[in-house]
Design a protein around this motif. Structure first.
Motif, short mmCIF file in Angstrom:
data_model
loop_
_atom_site.label_atom_id
_atom_site.label_comp_id
_atom_site.label_asym_id
_atom_site.label_seq_id
_atom_site.Cartn_x
_atom_site.Cartn_y
_atom_site.Cartn_z
N THR A 1 0.84 -1.19 0.00
CA THR A 1 0.00 0.00 0.00
C THR A 1 0.88 1.25 0.00
O THR A 1 1.71 1.42 0.88
N ASN A 2 0.68 2.10 -0.99
CA ASN A 2 1.49 3.30 -1.08
C ASN A 2 0.92 4.44 -0.24
O ASN A 2 1.65 5.21 0.35
N ILE A 3 -0.41 4.55 -0.22
CA ILE A 3 -1.08 5.59 0.56
C ILE A 3 -2.16 4.95 1.40
O ILE A 3 -3.00 4.22 0.88
N ASP A 4 -2.13 5.21 2.69
CA ASP A 4 -3.08 4.60 3.62
C ASP A 4 -3.58 5.67 4.57
O ASP A 4 -2.82 6.18 5.40
N VAL A 5 -4.84 6.04 4.44
CA VAL A 5 -5.45 7.09 5.27
C VAL A 5 -6.70 6.54 5.94
O VAL A 5 -7.52 5.88 5.28
N SER A 6 -6.85 6.80 7.22
CA SER A 6 -8.07 6.37 7.91
C SER A 6 -8.46 7.39 8.97
O SER A 6 -7.62 8.03 9.59
N ASN A 7 -9.77 7.56 9.11
CA ASN A 7 -10.36 8.42 10.16
C ASN A 7 -9.84 9.86 10.09
O ASN A 7 -9.60 10.49 11.12
N LEU A 8 -9.66 10.37 8.88
CA LEU A 8 -9.13 11.73 8.71
C LEU A 8 -10.26 12.75 8.67
O LEU A 8 -11.09 12.74 7.75
N THR A 9 -10.28 13.62 9.66
CA THR A 9 -11.16 14.78 9.68
C THR A 9 -10.29 16.01 9.85
O THR A 9 -9.39 16.01 10.69
N TYR A 10 -10.54 17.04 9.05
CA TYR A 10 -9.65 18.20 9.08
C TYR A 10 -10.46 19.49 9.09
O TYR A 10 -11.40 19.66 8.31
N ARG A 11 -10.06 20.40 9.97
CA ARG A 11 -10.60 21.77 10.02
C ARG A 11 -9.47 22.75 9.82
O ARG A 11 -8.39 22.57 10.37
N LEU B 1 -4.56 3.21 -1.27
CA LEU B 1 -4.15 3.14 -2.67
C LEU B 1 -2.93 2.23 -2.80
O LEU B 1 -1.91 2.47 -2.15
N PRO B 2 -3.00 1.21 -3.63
CA PRO B 2 -1.87 0.30 -3.79
C PRO B 2 -0.77 0.89 -4.64
O PRO B 2 -0.97 1.88 -5.36
N ARG B 3 0.41 0.31 -4.54
CA ARG B 3 1.53 0.73 -5.38
C ARG B 3 1.16 0.59 -6.85
O ARG B 3 0.53 -0.37 -7.25
N GLY B 4 1.55 1.58 -7.64
CA GLY B 4 1.28 1.51 -9.07
C GLY B 4 -0.08 2.01 -9.50
O GLY B 4 -0.39 2.04 -10.69
N SER B 5 -0.91 2.43 -8.55
CA SER B 5 -2.25 2.90 -8.91
C SER B 5 -2.23 4.34 -9.37
O SER B 5 -1.33 5.11 -9.04
N ARG B 6 -3.23 4.71 -10.17
CA ARG B 6 -3.43 6.09 -10.61
C ARG B 6 -4.82 6.51 -10.16
O ARG B 6 -5.80 5.82 -10.45
N ILE C 1 -2.29 8.65 8.77
CA ILE C 1 -1.92 9.14 7.45
C ILE C 1 -0.52 8.62 7.13
O ILE C 1 0.47 9.17 7.60
N PHE C 2 -0.47 7.56 6.36
CA PHE C 2 0.79 6.92 6.03
C PHE C 2 1.01 6.93 4.52
O PHE C 2 0.08 6.65 3.75
N VAL C 3 2.21 7.25 4.10
CA VAL C 3 2.61 7.19 2.71
C VAL C 3 3.88 6.35 2.64
O VAL C 3 4.83 6.59 3.40
N LYS C 4 3.88 5.34 1.78
CA LYS C 4 5.01 4.40 1.67
C LYS C 4 5.31 3.76 3.02
O LYS C 4 6.46 3.51 3.36
N GLY C 5 4.26 3.52 3.82
CA GLY C 5 4.42 2.84 5.10
C GLY C 5 4.97 3.70 6.21
O GLY C 5 5.30 3.21 7.27
N ARG C 6 5.05 5.03 5.98
CA ARG C 6 5.63 5.92 6.99
C ARG C 6 4.68 7.08 7.29
O ARG C 6 4.00 7.60 6.39
#
Length: 238
Positions: free
Chosen positions: A4-14, A30-35, A66-71
């Protein structure tokens, strides 16, 4: 390796603690290689989401992941993430009297000469341009060369093609197609996106009606607004 390249959960933003949320309970994987195309009406929060993924807007971590590339994008910034947004062209630094060739070299263009030169051809950039003397569209081309000449793992683009003419935009999309394993825009995708946008607009209108708010002309108001009254009073055009 994390698939998984992008992993977001429970994101609320003000934007500030007293405002209504711009994003509510966003969950995204979003998995690796996805558009992925982020679609929505103006003000729906598309730019805000991309800026958060790029680590440019700090989010309260209470319940949000909020993780991108597992970080974690805020605590352990991942390498290889490129974000290109619309605010770049308004930065006074890139509007100074500097020659494009010197500007690109100052940000490491000489280290990626082959890729840089390919982008210079695709984007039809003159290395002798002076940044302060070119148009917004030409400045946008320089931004794209600057941002894309360094190989990336995650590319976040926020409406950066809006200032480009049709030919340059087409050549850029072909470059991105070649730069990725596959790219499949289609009329079917367009129809689905249009359907979602219409449903979103209809839902917004129902919510506004319930809260006695609305956009567009206010045809049922018999009393003129304060601004209309003021400007009519000092209107000498008749």
């Amino acid at each position: 390796m994390n698939s998984t390249n992008i992993d977001v959960s429970n994101l609320t933003y003000r934007h500030n603690p007293d405002s209504d949320p711009s994003l509510i309970d966003i969950n995204l994987s979003l998995p690796r290689g996805s558009r992925t195309i982020v679609i929505g009406a103006n003000g729906a929060g598309k730019s805000t989401l991309l800026q958060i993924l790029a680590g440019k807007r700090l989010v309260s971590t209470q319940g949000a992941r909020i993780f991108v590339k597992g970080r974690d994008v805020f605590r352990d910034t991942p390498p290889g993430v490129t974000f290109l947004g619309t605010e770049w062209a308004m930065n006074p630094v890139v509007r100074g009297d500097i020659v494009v060739s010197a500007f690109l070299d100052s940000v490491g263009g000489y280290r990626h000469k082959e890729r840089r030169d390919r982008l210079l051809d695709i984007l039809d950039i003159d290395l002798d341009w002076h940044m302060h003397a070119i148009s917004d569209g030409e400045r946008r081309r320089v931004q794209l060369c600057f941002g894309l000449m360094v190989p990336w793992d995650v590319l976040l683009l926020d409406e950066v093609t809006v200032d480009l003419d049709v030919l340059v935009r087409d050549d850029l999309l072909k470059f991105l197609k070649a730069d990725t394993s596959r790219f499949t825009p289609s009329a079917k995708l367009y129809d689905v996106a249009l359907h979602w946008l219409k449903k979103d607009r209809d839902n917004r209108r129902e919510l506004e009606k319930a809260s006695k708010r609305s956009r567009g002309a206010r045809r049922n108001e018999a009393t003129p607004s304060d601004s209309e009254t003021f400007y009519r009073k000092y209107d000498y055009s008749h």
